[in-house]
Scaffold this active site. Structure first.
Site, short mmCIF file in Angstrom:
data_model
loop_
_atom_site.label_atom_id
_atom_site.label_comp_id
_atom_site.label_asym_id
_atom_site.label_seq_id
_atom_site.Cartn_x
_atom_site.Cartn_y
_atom_site.Cartn_z
N GLU A 1 0.89 -1.15 0.00
CA GLU A 1 0.00 0.00 0.00
C GLU A 1 0.93 1.20 0.00
OE1 GLU A 1 -3.28 0.32 -0.19
OE2 GLU A 1 -3.60 -1.83 -0.33
N THR B 1 11.54 3.22 0.66
CA THR B 1 11.35 4.63 0.34
C THR B 1 12.17 5.53 1.26
OG1 THR B 1 9.68 6.40 0.46
CG2 THR B 1 9.28 4.49 1.82
N ASP B 2 12.49 6.71 0.75
CA ASP B 2 13.20 7.69 1.59
C ASP B 2 12.32 8.22 2.72
OD1 ASP B 2 11.47 9.26 0.07
OD2 ASP B 2 12.99 10.73 -0.52
N GLU B 3 10.99 7.96 2.63
CA GLU B 3 10.09 8.48 3.67
C GLU B 3 10.36 7.85 5.03
OE1 GLU B 3 6.01 9.11 2.80
OE2 GLU B 3 6.38 9.49 0.69
N TYR C 1 2.04 5.06 6.61
CA TYR C 1 2.67 4.41 5.45
C TYR C 1 4.17 4.28 5.67
CZ TYR C 1 5.22 4.36 1.03
OH TYR C 1 6.13 4.06 0.04
N SER D 1 5.13 1.77 8.31
CA SER D 1 5.00 0.36 7.88
C SER D 1 6.16 -0.03 6.97
CB SER D 1 3.64 0.13 7.20
OG SER D 1 3.58 0.79 5.96
N LYS D 2 6.62 0.90 6.15
CA LYS D 2 7.78 0.60 5.29
C LYS D 2 9.04 0.45 6.15
CE LYS D 2 7.95 0.36 1.37
NZ LYS D 2 7.70 -0.77 0.42
N LYS E 1 -1.47 10.36 -6.91
CA LYS E 1 -0.22 10.98 -6.49
C LYS E 1 -0.07 12.33 -7.20
CE LYS E 1 0.64 7.07 -4.32
NZ LYS E 1 1.24 5.90 -4.91
N LEU F 1 -3.52 21.99 -4.08
CA LEU F 1 -2.13 22.07 -3.59
C LEU F 1 -2.16 22.21 -2.06
CD1 LEU F 1 0.82 22.26 -4.63
CD2 LEU F 1 0.49 24.75 -4.76
P1 NAD Z 1 1.54 1.24 -6.41
O1 NAD Z 1 0.54 1.52 -5.35
O2 NAD Z 1 1.39 1.84 -7.76
O3 NAD Z 1 1.64 -0.35 -6.64
C1 NAD Z 1 1.59 -1.27 -5.58
C2 NAD Z 1 1.12 -2.60 -6.15
O4 NAD Z 1 1.08 -3.56 -5.07
C3 NAD Z 1 -0.29 -2.55 -6.75
O5 NAD Z 1 -0.29 -3.12 -8.04
C4 NAD Z 1 -1.13 -3.39 -5.80
O6 NAD Z 1 -2.18 -4.10 -6.43
C5 NAD Z 1 -0.09 -4.35 -5.22
N1 NAD Z 1 -0.48 -4.87 -3.91
C6 NAD Z 1 -0.97 -4.17 -2.86
N2 NAD Z 1 -1.26 -5.01 -1.84
C7 NAD Z 1 -0.91 -6.26 -2.26
C8 NAD Z 1 -0.95 -7.54 -1.65
N3 NAD Z 1 -1.41 -7.71 -0.39
N4 NAD Z 1 -0.50 -8.60 -2.35
C9 NAD Z 1 -0.02 -8.45 -3.62
N5 NAD Z 1 0.01 -7.26 -4.25
C10 NAD Z 1 -0.42 -6.17 -3.57
O7 NAD Z 1 2.95 1.60 -5.78
P2 NAD Z 1 4.30 2.07 -6.47
O8 NAD Z 1 4.33 3.54 -6.48
O9 NAD Z 1 4.51 1.33 -7.71
O10 NAD Z 1 5.35 1.59 -5.36
C11 NAD Z 1 5.95 0.31 -5.45
C12 NAD Z 1 6.91 0.14 -4.29
O11 NAD Z 1 7.90 1.15 -4.34
C13 NAD Z 1 6.24 0.27 -2.91
O12 NAD Z 1 6.81 -0.69 -2.06
C14 NAD Z 1 6.58 1.67 -2.48
O13 NAD Z 1 6.65 1.74 -1.06
C15 NAD Z 1 7.94 1.87 -3.12
N6 NAD Z 1 8.30 3.25 -3.45
C16 NAD Z 1 7.47 4.04 -4.20
C17 NAD Z 1 7.86 5.33 -4.54
C18 NAD Z 1 7.00 6.23 -5.40
O14 NAD Z 1 7.33 7.40 -5.56
N7 NAD Z 1 5.91 5.75 -5.99
C19 NAD Z 1 9.09 5.83 -4.09
C20 NAD Z 1 9.90 5.01 -3.32
C21 NAD Z 1 9.50 3.72 -3.02
O1 TDX Z 2 -3.35 16.44 -3.95
C1 TDX Z 2 -2.17 16.55 -3.54
N1 TDX Z 2 -1.68 17.80 -3.27
C2 TDX Z 2 -0.43 18.02 -2.80
O2 TDX Z 2 -0.04 19.17 -2.56
C3 TDX Z 2 -1.29 15.43 -3.36
C4 TDX Z 2 -1.78 14.04 -3.67
C5 TDX Z 2 -0.01 15.66 -2.90
N2 TDX Z 2 0.40 16.92 -2.60
C6 TDX Z 2 1.77 17.11 -2.10
C7 TDX Z 2 2.14 16.25 -0.90
C8 TDX Z 2 3.62 16.01 -1.09
O3 TDX Z 2 4.36 17.09 -0.55
O4 TDX Z 2 2.67 16.70 -3.13
C9 TDX Z 2 3.81 16.01 -2.60
C10 TDX Z 2 3.86 14.63 -3.21
O5 TDX Z 2 2.75 13.90 -2.69
P1 TDX Z 2 2.49 12.39 -3.13
O6 TDX Z 2 2.45 12.30 -4.61
O7 TDX Z 2 1.30 11.91 -2.35
O8 TDX Z 2 3.83 11.67 -2.67
P2 TDX Z 2 4.57 11.57 -1.25
O9 TDX Z 2 3.64 11.74 -0.13
O10 TDX Z 2 5.77 12.47 -1.30
O11 TDX Z 2 5.02 10.01 -1.30
C11 TDX Z 2 5.51 9.44 -2.53
O12 TDX Z 2 6.90 9.32 -2.54
C12 TDX Z 2 7.48 8.35 -1.73
C13 TDX Z 2 4.88 8.07 -2.82
O13 TDX Z 2 3.46 8.19 -2.79
C14 TDX Z 2 5.33 7.04 -1.86
O14 TDX Z 2 4.81 5.75 -2.21
C15 TDX Z 2 6.83 7.00 -1.90
O15 TDX Z 2 7.30 6.13 -0.90
#
Ligand code: NAD
Ligand code: TDX
Length: 339
Positions: A84, A125-127, A150, A153-154, A189, A206
Site C-alpha cells: 500500500e 522509500t526515503d520516507e 505508510y 509500515s515501510k 499521487k 495544492l
Molecule cells: P503502487 O501503489 O502503484 O503499486 C503497488 C502494487 O502492489 C499494486 O499493483 C497493488 O495491487 C499491489 N499490492 C498491494 N497489496 C498487495 C498484496 N497484499 N499482495 C499483492 N500485491 C499487492 O505503488 P508504487 O508507487 O509502484 O510503489 C511500489 C513500491 O515502491 C512500494 O513498495 C513503495 O513503497 C515503493 N516506493 C514508491 C515510490 C513512489 O514514488 N511511488 C518511491 C519510493 C519507493
Molecule cells: O493532492 C495533492 N496535493 C499536494 O499538494 C497530493 C496528492 C499531494 N500533494 C503534495 C504532498 C507532497 O508534498 O505533493 C507532494 C507529493 O505527494 P504524493 O504524490 O502523495 O507523494 P509523497 O507523499 O511524497 O510520497 C511518494 O513518494 C514516496 C509516494 O506516494 C510514496 O509511495 C513513496 O514512498
C-alpha cells in the site's frame, strides 16, 4: 534465471517488468499482484499478449498461496514492490498498510528463506527517514524517523528484511528511493493527479503553502538502479536512490511546470488545507550506489516531466477508466474537508 516481481501491476512494478523483459530477455519472469485498487493488469498487456511473462494474482499475506508458489517455482531472484503506497490513504486508515507492508513482507521472507531464494531486493522509500529541514540529505545511516503510518509500515518492513540478513544469512538488500514519476503512475499521487486534473479543466488541490520539497526520479532510472542492486549489490546493505539536483523542487514549482507544459492557467491551482504531519522536505544522497554500483540518474527532471505529460495525453482511456467509481469516493473523502 527465474525471477519474481511482486506489485508487478502497480506503477513501479510494471515499469520494472517492462525494463527486465527488455534488458534481460532470457529471464523467466513471474509478475505477481493482488490487483488492489492500485494494480492494473493492463499495465502489462503488451508483455502478457506476447507470452513474455507469467501473471499470478496472489495476496502476499496469504502464506499458504505464497509458500506453494515459492516451492513450485524455486525463484532465483525476488524484487519485492507490493505495498500500500499512498500516504493520504494511510492517514485515513492504516490497517491495510500494516497488513500488506509488514505482514506481507514477512510472509515473503519466510517463503523465500524456506525455498532457498538466492537474492531478494526489498524496495523501500526515503520516507522512512522522516522530514528534512532546508539543508542536508538523507544518508543510508540516517536514523529512521517515519512520520506517516505508510512510512512507519515501510520502516518496519525494512528492519525485518535486514534482521533476516543478520539472523539467517539471507541474501537481501534494501533500496530507499525518492519520489518517482512517469508512465502508469496512479492518478492519486501529485504529478499524475495534477496532469490529469489540468487536462480535465479541474482544480489542482495544492496542500498547505505549496513549498514542501520533493526530489523526483524518472521511474525507469529507478528500475535501472534496482537491476544494478539485484546483480551487484551486497547482502545486508541499504542503497539510497534519488534524483539529481535539478529534480529537487517545491510542489508549487512542479505544479507551475505541469500547467505551463499543458498551456493551462495557474488559476486552476486551489490551495487547500495541509496533509497532517506533512514532511517538509525529502532529499537523498545517492553517492553510495553511484560509487559502488556505478548508477546515477540520467533523465533531467523537465525532460522526464515532458515525457510524462505526453504519456498521459496519449493514454487518456487508461486514466479516465481509473478516475471513476471507487476512485471518486476516495477523492471526495480525501479532499472534502480541506477547505
Ligand atoms: P503502487 O501503489 O502503484 O503499486 C503497488 C502494487 O502492489 C499494486 O499493483 C497493488 O495491487 C499491489 N499490492 C498491494 N497489496 C498487495 C498484496 N497484499 N499482495 C499483492 N500485491 C499487492 O505503488 P508504487 O508507487 O509502484 O510503489 C511500489 C513500491 O515502491 C512500494 O513498495 C513503495 O513503497 C515503493 N516506493 C514508491 C515510490 C513512489 O514514488 N511511488 C518511491 C519510493 C519507493
Ligand atoms: O493532492 C495533492 N496535493 C499536494 O499538494 C497530493 C496528492 C499531494 N500533494 C503534495 C504532498 C507532497 O508534498 O505533493 C507532494 C507529493 O505527494 P504524493 O504524490 O502523495 O507523494 P509523497 O507523499 O511524497 O510520497 C511518494 O513518494 C514516496 C509516494 O506516494 C510514496 O509511495 C513513496 O514512498
Amino acid at each position: 534465471m527465474k525471477v519474481l516481481v511482486t506489485g508487478a501491476a502497480g506503477f513501479i512494478g510494471s515499469n520494472l517488468v517492462h525494463l527486465l523483459a527488455r534488458e534481460r530477455p532470457e529471464w523467466k519472469i513471474t509478475a505477481l499482484d493482488l490487483l488492489t485498487y492500485a494494480g492494473n493488469v493492463k499495465n502489462l498487456t503488451a508483455l502478457l499478449d506476447e507470452n513474455r511473462i507469467t501473471f499470478a494474482r496472489v495476496d502476499i499475506t496469504d502464506e499458504v498461496a505464497i509458500g506453494a508458489l515459492f516451492e513450485r517455482e524455486r525463484f532465483d531472484l525476488v524484487f519485492h514492490l507490493a505495498a500500500e503506497s499512498h500516504v493520504d490513504r494511510s492517514i485515513m486508515s492504516s490497517l491495510e498498510f500494516v497488513r500488506t507492508n509488514v505482514l506481507g513482507t514477512q510472509v515473503l521472507l519466510d517463503a523465500a528463506l524456506k525455498a532457498g531464494v538466492g537474492r531478494f531486493v526489498h524496495i523501500s522509500t526515503d520516507e522512512v527517514y522522516g522530514s528534512l529541514g532546508p539543508t542536508g540529505y538523507f544518508l543510508e545511516t540516517t536514523p529512521l524517523d517515519p512520520t506517516s503510518p505508510y512510512a512507519a509500515s515501510k520502516a518496519a518492513s525494512d528492519l525485518i528484511v535486514l534482521a533476516f540478513c543478520k539472523t539467517h544469512n539471507f541474501n537481501a538488500s534494501v533500496t530507499r528511493c525518492t519520489n518517482n514519476y512517469g508512465p502508469f503512475h496512479f492518478p492519486e499521487k501529485l504529478i499524475p493527479l495534477f496532469i490529469t486534473n489540468a487536462m480535465e479543466g479541474k482544480k489542482l488541490p495544492l496542500y498547505g503553502d505549496g513549498m514542501n520539497v520533493r526530489s523526483w526520479l524518472y521511474v525507469t532510472d529507478h528500475c535501472d538502479a534496482l537491476l544494478r542492486v539485484a546483480e551487484k549489490g551486497k547482502a545486508g546493505e541499504v542503497y539510497n536512490i534519488g534524483g539529481g539536483a535539478d529534480a529537487e523542487l517545491p510542489n508549487r514549482e512542479v505544479t507551475f511546470a505541469i500547467l505551463d507544459m499543458l498551456g493551462k492557467s495557474r488559476d486552476l491551482i486551489q490551495p487547500v488545507g495541509d496533509r497532517p504531519a506533512h514532511d517538509r522536505r525529502y532529499a537523498i544522497d545517492h553517492s553510495k550506489i553511484s560509487n559502488e554500483l556505478g548508477w546515477k540518474p540520467s533523465t533531467p527532471f523537465m525532460k522526464g516531466l515532458e515525457m510524462t505529460v505526453a504519456w498521459y495525453q496519449a493514454n487518456r482511456p487508461w486514466w479516465e477508466e481509473i478516475k471513476s467509481g471507487a476512485y471518486l469516493s476516495y477523492y471526495e473523502r480525501n479532499y472534502a474537508n480541506r477547505g
